[in-house]
Design an enzyme around this catalytic site. Structure first.
Site, PDB file in Angstrom:
ATOM      1  N   CYS B 155       3.752  21.967-164.483  1.00 60.04           N
ATOM      2  CA  CYS B 155       4.186  23.206-165.122  1.00 60.04           C
ATOM      3  C   CYS B 155       5.671  23.493-164.882  1.00 60.04           C
ATOM      4  O   CYS B 155       6.172  24.544-165.280  1.00 60.04           O
ATOM      5  CB  CYS B 155       3.310  24.360-164.660  1.00 60.04           C
ATOM      6  N   HIS B 285       8.431  32.276-161.584  1.00 63.22           N
ATOM      7  CA  HIS B 285       7.276  31.537-162.113  1.00 63.22           C
ATOM      8  C   HIS B 285       6.102  32.523-162.227  1.00 63.22           C
ATOM      9  O   HIS B 285       5.433  32.562-163.239  1.00 63.22           O
ATOM     10  CB  HIS B 285       6.959  30.380-161.172  1.00 63.22           C
ATOM     11  N   HIS B 322      -0.005  31.457-169.005  1.00 67.00           N
ATOM     12  CA  HIS B 322       0.835  30.391-168.454  1.00 67.00           C
ATOM     13  C   HIS B 322       0.904  29.286-169.509  1.00 67.00           C
ATOM     14  O   HIS B 322      -0.083  28.578-169.745  1.00 67.00           O
ATOM     15  CB  HIS B 322       0.227  29.873-167.158  1.00 67.00           C
TER      16      HIS B 322
END
Lengths: 277, 394
Positions: B155, B285, B322
């Protein structure tokens, strides 16, 4: 840019260790087998009981490079070692296993390409800069280029370029996708250890496909996707050469060409010559 | 890559294009962030009845003529949709051989593998299952004939792609780089995160004491990069620095002390030639998982030092889910749009900040501020950490 020095190289394939064991013709030697497997390396320890085959092969490749360099694993531990991983398809078996529901859902994390170099990083305590390139031989050349840049920029003292390709579990998929061609798919895992050098390095890419090299090696090796340039490097250094190395890789219509002057500094070259039978 | 010094030449971010669950183009994306829109909804495109959680940031309708892509691969279609938005804003006018494509992805074309194994056993879908296939579809769409690069650092992939895209310009390997990230919502990734118990049945609540996990989203985000002297003044901003580092601690969980993330942040600042006290804004994040948020906050507190309560921090993952490979790119674009518009979007659903997350969070409503230098952080499976330092065109 400033070219790195080839400090050590470990190359493992379904044919054995190093390119010295390659047959004269992979297709003939394969005797009709479309895929040649490297198997699953045996390792002691609970941590490795569930480690994927590709993760174990990655570790074996790095250990082969350590052995080639005559170094203990502590020599590369820490944040001054960069790790660059390249693969075209080593994640495919884990993905297929998860999609088919085998191995349990908890194994989802293993489907990420990033988990293969992570196994190496965890085991050998490599906490430096990090990159992962996906694709065939051009991705490997770009990985070498990137690693060399990290060294040249002072972001690390050494860099490992790690390539892994496995095919056995997905033989049916490769057959359907037309990837089973005249040459057998040959599993391979390789690790190139680079340090600061005195030569130069340049990388070009384009779509002309001209000037491709390594036909003879490819005939002997079979299809190893991203590991092919690392086999070419191993072959080149065994030919007792100094000077300029040209590496070319093609994939999906893209041709990448790496020109590397003086990859083996004299002391290293001399050492290699002494060790050759 | 040229022998760049530790401080690299900044690279111009000429423009951007996106497709997201909260907006099918850049303007709609920003408007939705500014308004605090939540784009999470029940997933409709594939069965989720057997999963604990069946919600996510799904794009209900792609703003795209399917003939433009020539493939059923949704990942490729997302990328081309973002490219259409980018091309509406930026001319991709370099010589084709000097146009490079660099994209990051966590799961690539894996949905094609699902189809190849289950319901379409044809050759085309099996071939498209390789993770680098969508990048080549994008290059074909753009007519780009330079390097085509796919990176996959979990990610953190989007951050890696922007950093490597800048390297291609530093190295004179291209004159224009289309860089970005993408990932699709598919059963593969939903099953996986569901099995890991990482998905929440509640709202996504980054940095909130009640946070209980993330939701996934799908998106594609691209930027056009040029060397600064080649770029017009009408640009979105500048990429000053990129850093990466490995945790070397666990294959799916972050290092408990965030040491890898801190090394990545400090490397990015070093490449940018920027001191921590120059940071005006942090796009975190901020996944809203119990594990990630306090670790990330501890790292930011160490980096920001005495200014830890003076630098605004947000996370936009409660808006979008996400989006994996797209996340870092969307967050970088958000940083630059915040500079342009003089507003920092809020962190949705952050009602009771976790005492372990002791930073100055933007919450409730967008905050009037015009950050010049922004830091964006990313973490991924495999202990991958990435950080970007960006400068808005203020």
């Amino acid at each position: 840019m400033k070219g790195p020095a080839l400090h050590a190289l470990g190359f493992l394939s379904a044919w054995g260790a190093g390119v010295g064991v390659l047959p004269a013709d992979a297709r003939l030697a394969a005797a009709g087998r479309p895929v040649l497997s490297l198997g699953r390396p045996e390792r002691d320890g609970e941590r490795f009981r569930r480690t994927t085959r590709e993760g174990l092969l990655a570790l074996a490749a790095v250990e082969s490079a350590l052995e080639d360099g005559g170094a203990h694993r502590l020599a590369i531990a820490g944040d001054r070692t960069a790790l660059v991983y390249v693969t075209a398809a080593a994640y495919a078996p884990s993905n297929q296993r998860f999609i088919e529901g085998r191995g349990g859902s908890i194994r989802f994390a293993e489907t990420a390409p990033a988990v293969v170099p992570a196994e190496v990083a965890i085991e050998l305590h490599l906490s430096g800069p990090y990159a992962i390139f996906l694709g065939g031989p051009p991705a490997t050349l770009r990985g070498i280029w990137h690693a060399a840049g990290l060294i040249a920029d002072g972001e690390c003292d050494r860099a490992l370029v790690l390539g892994v390709e496995i095919f056995e579990e997905c033989e049916g998929l490769y057959a359907r996708s037309g990837r089973l061609c005249r040459r057998p798919l040959v599993e391979a895992a390789a690790c190139l250890w680079l340090e600061a050098g005195q030569g130069t390095l340049s990388l070009e890419s384009g779509r002309d496909g001209a000037g491709e090299t390594g036909t003879d090696l490819r005939r002997r090796l079979g299809e190893t996707f991203c590991c092919e340039p690392l086999a070419a490097l191993d072959s080149w250094r065994r030919m007792d050469r100094a000077g300029t190395l040209n590496l070319t890789g093609r994939w999906r219509g893209e041709t990448a060409r790496l020109v590397w002057t003086d990859p083996m500094p004299r002391p290293l070259l001399a050492a290699t010559r002494r060790e050759e039978p | 890559m040229a022998a760049t010094p530790l401080t690299a030449e900044p690279v111009a971010i000429v423009g951007a294009g996106v497709v997201t669950p909260i907006g099918g183009d850049l303007d709609a994306f920003w408007a939705a962030l500014d308004a605090g829109i939540d784009g999470l909804s029940p997933i409709e495109r594939f069965p989720v009845d057997d999963l604990r959680v069946g919600r996510g940031g799904e794009i209900k309708k792609l703003p795209l003529d399917s003939d433009l892509v020539g493939t059923p691969c949704r990942a490729s279609r997302l990328l081309v949709a973002a490219a259409q938005d980018l091309r509406a804003r930026v001319a991709i006018d370099a010589t084709p051989a000097r146009v490079a494509v660099v994209v990051g992805t966590a799961v690539g074309g894996v949905e094609e593998l699902e189809h190849a194994l289950h319901d379409d056993r044809g050759a085309r879908r099996a071939a498209a299952a390789l993770y680098d296939s969508p990048a080549h579809a994008l290059a074909r769409h753009l007519g780009a004939r330079g390097p085509v690069v796919t990176v996959s650092t979990g990610c953190a992939s989007g951050a890696t792609a922007l950093g490597l895209g800048a390297d291609l310009l530093h190295d004179d390997a291209a004159d224009l780089v289309v860089a970005g990230g993408y990932d699709v919502l598919c059963r593969f990734v939903m099953r996986g995160f569901d099995a890991l118990r990482a998905l929440t049945r509640d709202e996504v609540r980054p940095f909130d004491r009640r946070r209980s996990g993330l939701l996934l989203g799908e998106a594609a985000a691209l930027v056009a990069l040029r060397r600064l002297p080649d770029a017009s003044q009408e640009r979105l901003g500048t990429l000053l620095g990129y850093g990466s580092a490995s945790d070397a601690s666990h294959i799916s969980a972050p290092d408990p002390e965030g040491r890898g993330l801190e090394r990545a942040v400090r490397a990015a600042l070093r490449q940018a030639g920027v001191a921590p006290d120059a940071i005006d804004f942090v796009s975190a994040h901020g996944t809203a998982t119990p594990l990630n948020d306090p670790i990330e906050c501890a790292v930011l507190a160490r980096v920001l030092g005495e200014r830890r309560r003076a630098v605004p921090v947000n996370s936009i993952k409660a808006n979008l889910g996400h989006t994996m490979g797209a996340a870092a790119v969307l967050e970088a674009i958000m940083c630059l749009l915040a500079s342009r518009h003089g507003l920092i979007p809020p962190t949705l659903n952050l009602d009771e900040p976790d005492p372990a997350c002791d930073l100055d969070f933007v919450r409730g409503a967008a905050r009037p501020a015009r950050p010049r230098v922004s830091l964006s952080t990313s973490l991924g499976f495999g202990g991958c950490n990435g950080a970007l330092v960006l400068e808005g065109a203020v």
